[in-house]
Design a protein around this motif. Sequence first.
Motif, PDB file in Angstrom:
ATOM      1  N   MET A   1      22.875   1.266   0.979  1.00 13.21           N
ATOM      2  CA  MET A   1      21.752   0.769   0.245  1.00 13.21           C
ATOM      3  C   MET A   1      20.316   1.081   0.849  1.00 13.21           C
ATOM      4  O   MET A   1      20.248   1.187   2.148  1.00 13.21           O
ATOM      5  CB  MET A   1      21.620  -0.785   0.684  1.00 13.21           C
ATOM      6  N   PRO A   2      19.552   1.853   0.058  1.00 18.74           N
ATOM      7  CA  PRO A   2      18.213   2.511   0.499  1.00 18.74           C
ATOM      8  C   PRO A   2      17.464   1.583   1.049  1.00 18.74           C
ATOM      9  O   PRO A   2      17.163   0.312   0.606  1.00 18.74           O
ATOM     10  CB  PRO A   2      17.649   3.278  -0.820  1.00 18.74           C
ATOM     11  N   ARG A   3      16.597   1.752   2.144  1.00 16.39           N
ATOM     12  CA  ARG A   3      15.507   0.995   2.577  1.00 16.39           C
ATOM     13  C   ARG A   3      14.466   1.084   1.840  1.00 16.39           C
ATOM     14  O   ARG A   3      13.755   2.276   1.468  1.00 16.39           O
ATOM     15  CB  ARG A   3      15.164   1.337   4.203  1.00 16.39           C
ATOM     16  N   THR A   4      13.802   0.030   1.495  1.00 16.28           N
ATOM     17  CA  THR A   4      12.526   0.084   0.934  1.00 16.28           C
ATOM     18  C   THR A   4      11.114   0.223   1.948  1.00 16.28           C
ATOM     19  O   THR A   4      11.332  -0.428   3.158  1.00 16.28           O
ATOM     20  CB  THR A   4      12.214  -1.251   0.190  1.00 16.28           C
ATOM     21  N   SER A   5      10.177   0.836   1.594  1.00 14.96           N
ATOM     22  CA  SER A   5       9.216   1.211   2.491  1.00 14.96           C
ATOM     23  C   SER A   5       8.008   0.104   2.209  1.00 14.96           C
ATOM     24  O   SER A   5       7.858  -0.188   1.225  1.00 14.96           O
ATOM     25  CB  SER A   5       8.269   2.402   2.300  1.00 14.96           C
ATOM     26  N   LYS A   6       7.707  -0.352   3.341  1.00 20.81           N
ATOM     27  CA  LYS A   6       6.736  -1.506   3.458  1.00 20.81           C
ATOM     28  C   LYS A   6       5.252  -0.820   3.016  1.00 20.81           C
ATOM     29  O   LYS A   6       5.047   0.182   3.444  1.00 20.81           O
ATOM     30  CB  LYS A   6       6.787  -2.027   4.663  1.00 20.81           C
ATOM     31  N   LYS A   7       4.753  -1.582   2.384  1.00 23.01           N
ATOM     32  CA  LYS A   7       3.371  -1.350   2.074  1.00 23.01           C
ATOM     33  C   LYS A   7       2.250  -1.466   3.044  1.00 23.01           C
ATOM     34  O   LYS A   7       2.485  -2.428   3.656  1.00 23.01           O
ATOM     35  CB  LYS A   7       2.587  -1.882   0.769  1.00 23.01           C
ATOM     36  N   ILE A   8       1.439  -0.353   3.374  1.00 25.37           N
ATOM     37  CA  ILE A   8       0.469  -0.531   4.622  1.00 25.37           C
ATOM     38  C   ILE A   8      -0.559  -1.017   4.107  1.00 25.37           C
ATOM     39  O   ILE A   8      -1.014  -0.600   3.076  1.00 25.37           O
ATOM     40  CB  ILE A   8       0.335   0.816   5.257  1.00 25.37           C
ATOM     41  N   SER A   9      -0.933  -2.169   4.927  1.00 22.28           N
ATOM     42  CA  SER A   9      -2.407  -2.653   4.387  1.00 22.28           C
ATOM     43  C   SER A   9      -3.447  -1.765   4.577  1.00 22.28           C
ATOM     44  O   SER A   9      -3.336  -0.938   5.416  1.00 22.28           O
ATOM     45  CB  SER A   9      -2.616  -3.956   5.187  1.00 22.28           C
ATOM     46  N   SER A  10      -4.633  -2.019   3.940  1.00 23.70           N
ATOM     47  CA  SER A  10      -5.930  -1.208   3.877  1.00 23.70           C
ATOM     48  C   SER A  10      -6.422  -1.259   5.326  1.00 23.70           C
ATOM     49  O   SER A  10      -6.954  -0.300   5.832  1.00 23.70           O
ATOM     50  CB  SER A  10      -6.712  -1.631   2.989  1.00 23.70           C
ATOM     51  N   TYR A  11      -6.271  -2.529   5.764  1.00 23.31           N
ATOM     52  CA  TYR A  11      -6.591  -2.548   7.247  1.00 23.31           C
ATOM     53  C   TYR A  11      -6.224  -1.573   8.334  1.00 23.31           C
ATOM     54  O   TYR A  11      -6.579  -0.957   9.106  1.00 23.31           O
ATOM     55  CB  TYR A  11      -6.670  -4.171   7.785  1.00 23.31           C
ATOM     56  N   LYS A  12      -4.806  -1.906   8.373  1.00 25.55           N
ATOM     57  CA  LYS A  12      -3.987  -0.704   9.035  1.00 25.55           C
ATOM     58  C   LYS A  12      -4.272   0.761   8.731  1.00 25.55           C
ATOM     59  O   LYS A  12      -4.218   1.223   9.675  1.00 25.55           O
ATOM     60  CB  LYS A  12      -2.515  -1.095   8.861  1.00 25.55           C
ATOM     61  N   LEU A  13      -4.503   0.987   7.609  1.00 25.25           N
ATOM     62  CA  LEU A  13      -4.850   2.487   7.057  1.00 25.25           C
ATOM     63  C   LEU A  13      -5.945   2.652   7.930  1.00 25.25           C
ATOM     64  O   LEU A  13      -6.369   3.936   8.252  1.00 25.25           O
ATOM     65  CB  LEU A  13      -4.727   2.696   5.733  1.00 25.25           C
TER      66      LEU A  13
END
Length: 76
Positions: free
Chosen positions: A1-13
């Motif tokens: 089962m492939p892992r889904t990548s979490k979306k990085i918040s704009s604050y963290k970027l």
Amino acid sequence: MPRTSKKISSYKLKKLKAQEEPCHCCGKDDLFFAYRCRCSFTICQDCMDENVWGMTCNGITWECPDCSEQNGFGNQ
């Protein structure tokens, strides 16, 4: 089962991008700690120690040489 990548918040970027910026005085990269202004001016601890006489008058705040914004040292 492939892992889904979490979306990085704009604050963290924004925070990660700020950590990549080198010191504006000496050009050192990979800074463990740096003073940063809202205008993206970055200065490392060593350069701040050398130039503190021209950036502060009270030891509590420092003035950004690029935008003249008052920033705290974090010692309050």
